[in-house]
Design an enzyme around this catalytic site. Structure first.
Site, PDB file in Angstrom:
ATOM      1  N   HIS A  29       0.741  -1.124   0.149  1.00  0.00           N
ATOM      2  CA  HIS A  29       0.109  -0.118   0.132  1.00  0.00           C
ATOM      3  C   HIS A  29       0.875   1.359   0.051  1.00  0.00           C
ATOM      4  CE1 HIS A  29      -3.194  -2.791   1.803  1.00  0.00           C
ATOM      5  NE2 HIS A  29      -3.504  -2.754   0.421  1.00  0.00           N
ATOM      6  N   GLY A  30       0.539   2.020  -1.104  1.00  0.00           N
ATOM      7  CA  GLY A  30       1.397   3.251  -1.137  1.00  0.00           C
ATOM      8  C   GLY A  30       1.619   4.200   0.255  1.00  0.00           C
ATOM      9  N   ASP A  31       0.741   4.160   0.776  1.00  0.00           N
ATOM     10  CA  ASP A  31       0.752   4.892   2.152  1.00  0.00           C
ATOM     11  C   ASP A  31       1.161   4.228   3.415  1.00  0.00           C
ATOM     12  OD1 ASP A  31      -1.354   3.473   2.314  1.00  0.00           O
ATOM     13  OD2 ASP A  31      -2.976   4.896   2.913  1.00  0.00           O
ATOM     14  N   GLU A  32       1.703   3.210   2.920  1.00  0.00           N
ATOM     15  CA  GLU A  32       2.452   2.491   4.426  1.00  0.00           C
ATOM     16  C   GLU A  32       3.737   2.206   3.838  1.00  0.00           C
ATOM     17  OE1 GLU A  32      -0.295  -1.127   4.710  1.00  0.00           O
ATOM     18  OE2 GLU A  32      -1.816   0.157   4.910  1.00  0.00           O
TER      19      GLU A  32
ATOM     20  N   ASN B 124      -3.646  -5.235  -2.865  1.00  0.00           N
ATOM     21  CA  ASN B 124      -3.980  -6.353  -1.946  1.00  0.00           C
ATOM     22  C   ASN B 124      -5.353  -6.910  -2.143  1.00  0.00           C
ATOM     23  OD1 ASN B 124      -2.449  -8.536  -0.114  1.00  0.00           O
ATOM     24  ND2 ASN B 124      -3.520  -7.263   1.637  1.00  0.00           N
TER      25      ASN B 124
ATOM     26  N   HIS C 243       3.019  -4.370   6.171  1.00  0.00           N
ATOM     27  CA  HIS C 243       2.284  -3.124   6.299  1.00  0.00           C
ATOM     28  C   HIS C 243       2.275  -2.194   7.291  1.00  0.00           C
ATOM     29  CE1 HIS C 243      -0.254  -4.788   2.896  1.00  0.00           C
ATOM     30  NE2 HIS C 243       0.395  -5.977   3.109  1.00  0.00           N
TER      31      HIS C 243
ATOM     32  N   TYR D  61     -10.483  -9.204   9.764  1.00  0.00           N
ATOM     33  CA  TYR D  61     -11.759  -8.799   9.033  1.00  0.00           C
ATOM     34  C   TYR D  61     -11.343  -9.369   7.454  1.00  0.00           C
ATOM     35  CZ  TYR D  61      -8.095  -5.211   7.145  1.00  0.00           C
ATOM     36  OH  TYR D  61      -6.920  -4.731   6.737  1.00  0.00           O
TER      37      TYR D  61
ATOM     38  N   GLU E 181       1.674  -6.458  10.048  1.00  0.00           N
ATOM     39  CA  GLU E 181       1.271  -4.958  10.541  1.00  0.00           C
ATOM     40  C   GLU E 181       2.543  -4.516  11.441  1.00  0.00           C
ATOM     41  OE1 GLU E 181      -1.086  -3.096   8.874  1.00  0.00           O
ATOM     42  OE2 GLU E 181      -2.168  -4.959   8.086  1.00  0.00           O
TER      43      GLU E 181
HETATM   44 ZN   LIG Z   1      -1.395  -2.309   3.953  1.00  0.00          ZN
END
Ligand SMILES: [Zn+2]
Ligand SMILES: *[C@@H]1O[C@H](CO)[C@@H](O)[C@H](O)[C@H]1NC(C)=O
Length: 431
Positions: free
Chosen positions: A68-71, A129, A169, A229, A251
């Site tokens: 994810h680009g913002d991670e 993802n 992540h 989730y 994470e």
């Molecule tokens: Zn992520």
């Protein structure tokens, strides 16, 4: 991106001793591109090994960051990891073990476009993802419609034969394992056939982490994906199903975009986790090679564990397989290959890795041949003998070789002695 590239290459040139070794053989051996992003940035992989770019009978692990680009935390700690391994090769036992006994592939960023845009999706704003083919819903079954980043990973996994992997992540602190989705789309614990193996691997990560295992939200700092989730089209489940690659989704930081000054701390908190998870490929599990009894050649057979509905394949080149398994249990390990008879043997897997080779008899071999083969090579159906045979097969073969060599030498010497003696008196006659 340019600075990132420059940094990457600068580090590689300056610090990577084991990698520099192969510099003379061509740049592709250590930093390779597995494809391009939508905007044309190369997806660069650093391979860390004493023989990067070469195929060996060793397990391979991959780390993927910045899905994810913002991670962006993952991409930063992965570059740190690559540098640390190169700096500490021959100084630190874990670094040395990883460099010498496996191939570690590191893709610091899977989503360079999203990173440049500071957003989750790629340049087409697709969440990578959620872009993999899914087992429960045929949402992504059209391979040609996958994003270029997704396709690059899919081709890479088909090509490289990874034993396990992890993607990094941000936004939480937990080690997440398959399945990521459930059949009826509900939020529930939905374990895959290797649930125990995955719980073990996720725990290796969380227990080695500074404080992941102390989580109040996740028991032990680990979670089943669908229980947390459910998602569909995730990379983790696809790797396990289609690549035989045991992938975790990690994470590693509550804050998605922390201050740069916090990165060294986050790296320190995750360092032992990353090293221990990668090293677990060598230190635990069942490893060996599969051979054909008639030709003696390695074969890419399948390896299965009784009661676990999943199989992994041995490699084509060396017939080597590497199977992650939770320790402390008895397992029945089976090897099979089309055209050969399946063989099975029982093992007790303790904390250490078990080494187990298989020699498969071709289908249709007659009784006598089978007996012969069983006498010389089979490690199967014999619990008591297994440990000796499995662990020391190579030693036995070596000793046998030495004995045969000594015998041949001795025979040669004595026979040459005899020949000399016998021939001496005849020599004048011959002249
Ligand atoms: Zn992520
Ligand atoms: C772990 O440590 C970090 C940094 O000190 C802190 O922000 C976080 O809340 C801690 N998490 C847990 C689960 O203890």
């Amino acid at each position: 991106m340019l600075t990132f590239l420059q940094n990457l290459y600068a580090h590689t040139f300056k610090l990577c001793l084991p990698i520099i070794y192969s510099l003379f053989e061509g740049l592709h051996d250590h930093v390779i591109s597995i494809g391009k992003s939508v905007n044309g940035f190369a997806l660069l992989v650093i391979e860390i090994s004493d023989k990067p770019g070469q195929s060996e009978s060793e397990p391979a692990f991959k780390f993927i960051g910045n899905v994810h680009g913002d991670e962006p935390v993952g991409r930063e700690v992965l570059i740190k990891l690559a540098n640390w391994l190169c700096d500490n090769y021959l100084k630190d036992p874990l670094a040395t073990l990883i460099v010498e006994n496996m191939h570690l592939h590191i893709l610091p960023t899977m989503n360079p476009d999203g990173f440049a845009l500071r957003r989750r999706g790629n340049a087409n704003n697709v969440d990578l993802n959620r872009d993999f083919p899914d087992q429960f819903f045929p949402i992504n079954d059209e391979i040609n419609y996958r994003q270029p980043e997704t396709r690059a990973i899919m081709n890479w996994v088909k090509q490289e034969h990874f034993t396990a992997s992890a993607s990094l992540h941000g936004g939480a602190l937990v080690a997440n394992y398959p399945w990521d989705g459930s059949r009826d789309q509900s939020k529930q614990y939905y374990g895959c056939p290797d649930d125990k193996t995955f719980r073990y691997m996720a725990s290796v990560y969380s227990q080695s982490h500074y404080n992941m295992s102390l989580s109040k939200e996740f028991n032990g700092g680990i979670t089943n994906g669908a229980f947390w989730y459910p998602i569909y089209g995730g990379m983790q489940d696809w790797n396990y199903i289609h690549g035989g690659c045991f992938e975790l989704t990690l994470e590693i930081s509550d804050v998605k975009w922390p201050k740069a000054a916090e990165l060294p701390v986050i790296w320190e908190h995750n360092r032992m986790s990353m090293l221990n998870l990668a090293a677990s490929l060598v230190k635990t599990g069942v490893h060996g090679r599969i051979f054909a009894a008639d030709t003696g050649h390695p074969i890419p057979g399948s390896l299965m564990i009784k009661g676990i509905d999943s199989e992994i394949r041995a490699s084509r080149t060396y017939g080597d397989y590497h199977r992650m398994l939770a320790p402390g249990e008895n397992y029945e390990v089976m090897a099979s290959m089309e055209g050969f008879k399946t063989k099975a043997t029982r093992i007790l897997l303790e904390e250490e890795a078990v080494s187990l080779d298989f020699i498969l008899d071709p289908d249709g071999a007659d009784g006598q041949m089978k007996m012969l083969r069983n006498n010389c090579g089979c490690l199967c159906d014999n619990d008591k003998l297994f440990h000796v045979q499995g662990a020391h097969l190579e030693l036995y073969l070596f000793v046998l070789l030495v004995v045969v060599a000594l015998y041949v030498l001795f025979k040669r010497k004595t026979s040459s002695k005899f020949t000399t003696q016998r021939h001496s008196p005849k020599r004048p006659i011959a002249v």
